[in-house]
Design a protein around this motif. Sequence first.
Motif, mmCIF file in Angstrom:
data_model
loop_
_atom_site.group_PDB
_atom_site.id
_atom_site.type_symbol
_atom_site.label_atom_id
_atom_site.label_comp_id
_atom_site.label_asym_id
_atom_site.label_seq_id
_atom_site.Cartn_x
_atom_site.Cartn_y
_atom_site.Cartn_z
ATOM 1 N N UNK A 155 -8.502 -14.099 17.790
ATOM 2 C CA UNK A 155 -7.179 -13.495 17.938
ATOM 3 C C UNK A 155 -7.301 -12.262 18.818
ATOM 4 N N UNK A 156 -6.418 -12.169 19.788
ATOM 5 C CA UNK A 156 -6.449 -11.106 20.784
ATOM 6 C C UNK A 156 -5.030 -10.541 20.925
ATOM 7 N N UNK A 157 -4.871 -9.244 20.688
ATOM 8 C CA UNK A 157 -3.567 -8.574 20.803
ATOM 9 C C UNK A 157 -3.719 -7.394 21.754
ATOM 10 N N UNK A 158 -2.877 -7.343 22.791
ATOM 11 C CA UNK A 158 -2.953 -6.245 23.759
ATOM 12 C C UNK A 158 -1.569 -5.669 24.030
ATOM 13 N N UNK A 159 -1.567 -4.394 24.379
ATOM 14 C CA UNK A 159 -0.351 -3.709 24.831
ATOM 15 C C UNK A 159 -0.671 -3.014 26.144
ATOM 16 N N UNK A 160 0.228 -3.116 27.115
ATOM 17 C CA UNK A 160 0.006 -2.466 28.403
ATOM 18 C C UNK A 160 1.324 -1.938 28.949
ATOM 19 N N UNK A 217 -3.756 0.508 28.793
ATOM 20 C CA UNK A 217 -3.929 -0.800 28.182
ATOM 21 C C UNK A 217 -4.797 -0.647 26.935
ATOM 22 N N UNK A 218 -4.318 -1.185 25.834
ATOM 23 C CA UNK A 218 -5.069 -1.115 24.583
ATOM 24 C C UNK A 218 -5.021 -2.476 23.909
ATOM 25 N N UNK A 219 -5.987 -2.726 23.040
ATOM 26 C CA UNK A 219 -5.992 -4.016 22.377
ATOM 27 C C UNK A 219 -7.087 -4.150 21.343
ATOM 28 N N UNK A 220 -6.989 -5.220 20.571
ATOM 29 C CA UNK A 220 -7.996 -5.560 19.574
ATOM 30 C C UNK A 220 -8.244 -7.056 19.624
ATOM 31 N N UNK A 221 -9.484 -7.449 19.374
ATOM 32 C CA UNK A 221 -9.850 -8.866 19.349
ATOM 33 C C UNK A 221 -10.756 -9.129 18.150
ATOM 34 N N UNK A 222 -10.487 -10.212 17.449
ATOM 35 C CA UNK A 222 -11.273 -10.581 16.274
ATOM 36 C C UNK A 222 -11.786 -12.008 16.437
ATOM 37 N N UNK A 223 -13.098 -12.164 16.323
ATOM 38 C CA UNK A 223 -13.736 -13.477 16.301
ATOM 39 C C UNK A 223 -14.322 -13.715 14.918
ATOM 40 N N UNK A 224 -14.023 -14.869 14.330
ATOM 41 C CA UNK A 224 -14.627 -15.271 13.060
ATOM 42 C C UNK A 224 -15.200 -16.664 13.258
ATOM 43 N N UNK A 225 -16.509 -16.789 13.098
ATOM 44 C CA UNK A 225 -17.180 -18.072 13.305
ATOM 45 C C UNK A 225 -18.011 -18.415 12.085
ATOM 46 N N UNK A 226 -17.665 -19.519 11.440
ATOM 47 C CA UNK A 226 -18.374 -19.995 10.245
ATOM 48 C C UNK A 226 -19.028 -21.321 10.603
ATOM 49 N N UNK A 227 -20.361 -21.310 10.710
ATOM 50 C CA UNK A 227 -21.107 -22.478 11.187
ATOM 51 C C UNK A 227 -22.039 -22.974 10.093
ATOM 52 N N UNK A 228 -21.874 -24.236 9.691
ATOM 53 C CA UNK A 228 -22.668 -24.796 8.601
ATOM 54 C C UNK A 228 -23.463 -25.986 9.118
ATOM 55 N N UNK A 239 -14.911 -12.405 28.386
ATOM 56 C CA UNK A 239 -13.894 -11.433 27.977
ATOM 57 C C UNK A 239 -12.511 -12.004 28.255
ATOM 58 N N UNK A 240 -11.620 -11.895 27.288
ATOM 59 C CA UNK A 240 -10.244 -12.362 27.423
ATOM 60 C C UNK A 240 -9.331 -11.148 27.421
ATOM 61 N N UNK A 241 -8.600 -10.952 28.512
ATOM 62 C CA UNK A 241 -7.743 -9.774 28.668
ATOM 63 C C UNK A 241 -8.526 -8.496 28.399
ATOM 64 N N UNK A 242 -9.773 -8.463 28.862
ATOM 65 C CA UNK A 242 -10.606 -7.276 28.749
ATOM 66 C C UNK A 242 -11.352 -7.127 27.444
ATOM 67 N N UNK A 243 -11.154 -8.043 26.484
ATOM 68 C CA UNK A 243 -11.769 -7.940 25.162
ATOM 69 C C UNK A 243 -12.747 -9.090 24.933
ATOM 70 N N UNK A 244 -13.810 -8.804 24.198
ATOM 71 C CA UNK A 244 -14.901 -9.751 24.008
ATOM 72 C C UNK A 244 -14.469 -10.956 23.184
ATOM 73 N N UNK A 245 -14.853 -12.147 23.660
ATOM 74 C CA UNK A 245 -14.792 -13.360 22.841
ATOM 75 C C UNK A 245 -16.225 -13.651 22.416
ATOM 76 N N UNK A 246 -16.540 -13.420 21.158
ATOM 77 C CA UNK A 246 -17.918 -13.471 20.687
ATOM 78 C C UNK A 246 -18.502 -14.878 20.719
ATOM 79 N N UNK A 247 -17.682 -15.897 20.448
ATOM 80 C CA UNK A 247 -18.163 -17.274 20.390
ATOM 81 C C UNK A 247 -17.305 -18.161 21.295
ATOM 82 N N UNK A 248 -17.460 -18.037 22.606
ATOM 83 C CA UNK A 248 -16.598 -18.801 23.520
ATOM 84 C C UNK A 248 -16.977 -20.270 23.659
#
Length: 720
Positions: free
Chosen positions: A344-349, A359-370, A178-187
């Motif tokens: 991408x991780x955006x937070x406001x506190x 504290x609020x925020x949004x996190x987006x993970x996009x992983x394209x694996x070929x 978790x980065x700043x409380x939000x999930x990183x799906x593919x760390x």
Amino acid sequence: MNKQMTMKVFFVLSFLVLAGTANVKGQYAISGIVRDAAELPLAGANVFIKGQFDGAATDAEGRFQFETALNGEQVLVATFLGYEMQEKRITIDQALTQANFELRVTPGKIGDVIITAGLFEAGDQKKSITLNPLDIVTTPSAEGDIYGALMALPGTAVVGEDGRLFVRGGDGYESKTFVDGLLSKKPYSSSMPDLPSRGRFSPFLFTGTTFSTGGYSAEYGQALSSALILNTNSFPEKTQTELSFLSVGQGINQTFRDSNSSLSVGANYFNLGPYYRLVPQKNEINLPPRELALTMSARQLLKNQHMVKVFSTFSRSQFGLDFPNTTRPGTMAKLSIDNRNSYTNVTHSGELKSGWFIKSGMALTVDDNRLDLQYFKVDELNQNLQGKISARKQLSGGLKLVMGIEETLNRFRQDYYETETGFSNQSQFHDLGSALFSEMEWQPLGRVATRVGLRGEHSSLLDKSQWALRLSAAYKLSAYGQVSAAYGNFYQTPEEPLLRFTSRLDFEQANHYILNYQWERNNRVVRLETYLKDYSSLVVYNKEEFWNPEYYNNSGSGYSKGFELFYRDQQSIRFLDFWVSYSYLESERKYRDYPEKATPPFAPTHSFSFVGKYWLNAITTQLGLSTTIASGRPYHNPNKAGFMNSFTPNYSNVSINCSHLRTIWGKSTIIYFSVSNVLGRQNVFGHRYADQPDSNGVYQGYPVTPEASRFYLAGIFVTI
């Protein structure tokens, strides 16, 4: 607009918008010493300008220094755990302003009680068990990887052919980041079979690290074994440029800073082609690993001390090699991977007038694996979007309340294609996960702290809901020692590779029981911990018909139990910092395609680590050494009776590094060199066997070993 173009536009716009606010002003320096009433230095005290983010922590001698763009009359604040806060009015009107503090012990307190069961925290007041960025980079066996450094802590297992975190007998998918409380799906970076992955994030991006090996807060879910909680940097100290020249690539990072905003943008390019020409690898490399990684981090201080943080990364990596073909023994298959990943991780506190900290925020993970495996191709796209809001308030009577909600949308698609037969298949699904949590911390007495949490989760794909209870408590035995305990229910949605065949499954479950003792004094810390982890509702299926949804169910179960020891000493020998960790583990489980309950291949019984760092003050150089020893891990040999019927030899690794600090042409420079597995031990991680026996009824196989006996890394880091 495709994803790559979207990322480029995002970076350009972010730079143009935020760079306009980075008007660099003249800098003033503030320095001093923080001591207690006995005039002893207080290491790790926080000193900052009231109402601002300009500040620093004191070093081992109680000294601090930082720069600020502010001038005129200001209020300087010094705080330290267990001591009364002190304010001092200063006037900043010259290049260097001096201010010293003498803090008094808080009346009636022997120090705050901190619940430590299952936790390794990296905070200003817990430096004896902190893995700060410098600790990670200078741990020889870590090779600059956050996850590699954590493997020198108790509770973790070195699984050299994988690289992910395997905690207390848990599989790699059971640990979440978790980065700043939000999930990183593919760390982790994508990797080939039998080759370890690495963390995607640089350790220098984070100031705080909490590594939970179990029993963690109700704020975090969807992880059966552990949670790694990373907090990104606040405001950087100053505007600067950082250059890195490595034997495997180059990088540049530019930071802009003023009193209310900052922006950092960085780019790194890695290409191991030249390195592989000097250091031959076991398999034929037809496309040497190469990666382009971009990073952007922005901070904006708003009115009333509210803050907006933006953190974003993008990378593209490629790799190809010839790999032994188990379906056609004696032949090699050409494998290649092409991965594109963005996070991408955006937070406001900030604190409201009512006293609630939001504290609020949004996190987006996009992983394209070929993956191109010569005889078949697999394209996987995983998109994960999480939104979260939490509220925290300190109530009367030592009571603190935390509550929040989160929504997570997870989309998965896999395209499978066989080159010889032309067979193709597409699997896709999406899952909306909803969660709410509430947690109460109460310190009814000076020596006692308790925490009670409740978390509810729902999966739209499974059409299931669960409630999880989390309990923990600590009792201060003396000014230096305490005991703490934790219990918790943990649930996790089955992995995507399982859900692509059926969604008629339930949450997997684990219950944690932890008892901990910790003693800490004068930069020395001792931790003893014992635990039991009870698994239920694990997913099982038939190996011969893994594609048949009729064989999927949640009848699996298992357990892990053991004890751990950790000792760190930064005091006994001047300029020497070292820690020792030992883990004993018993683990069995029946899950996935296991025909019976057995010890999994990622659960060694004994693990021992030593990490030592010695500072040579006369030549401004730090020498590092790390040693890891582990008992053999089980693996299945189809030529013998039984399941998981063989063991690898014991694992051993000795790594060294050297960091030399100097000034070159007036610029701060670090010259770095490291060698992993310096003794060249040929570690064996397991064995691979052919899918079918030969004419003599024997399954041909080969050992799984590293691509090379040693790894060498050299670099020069320059700050302008």
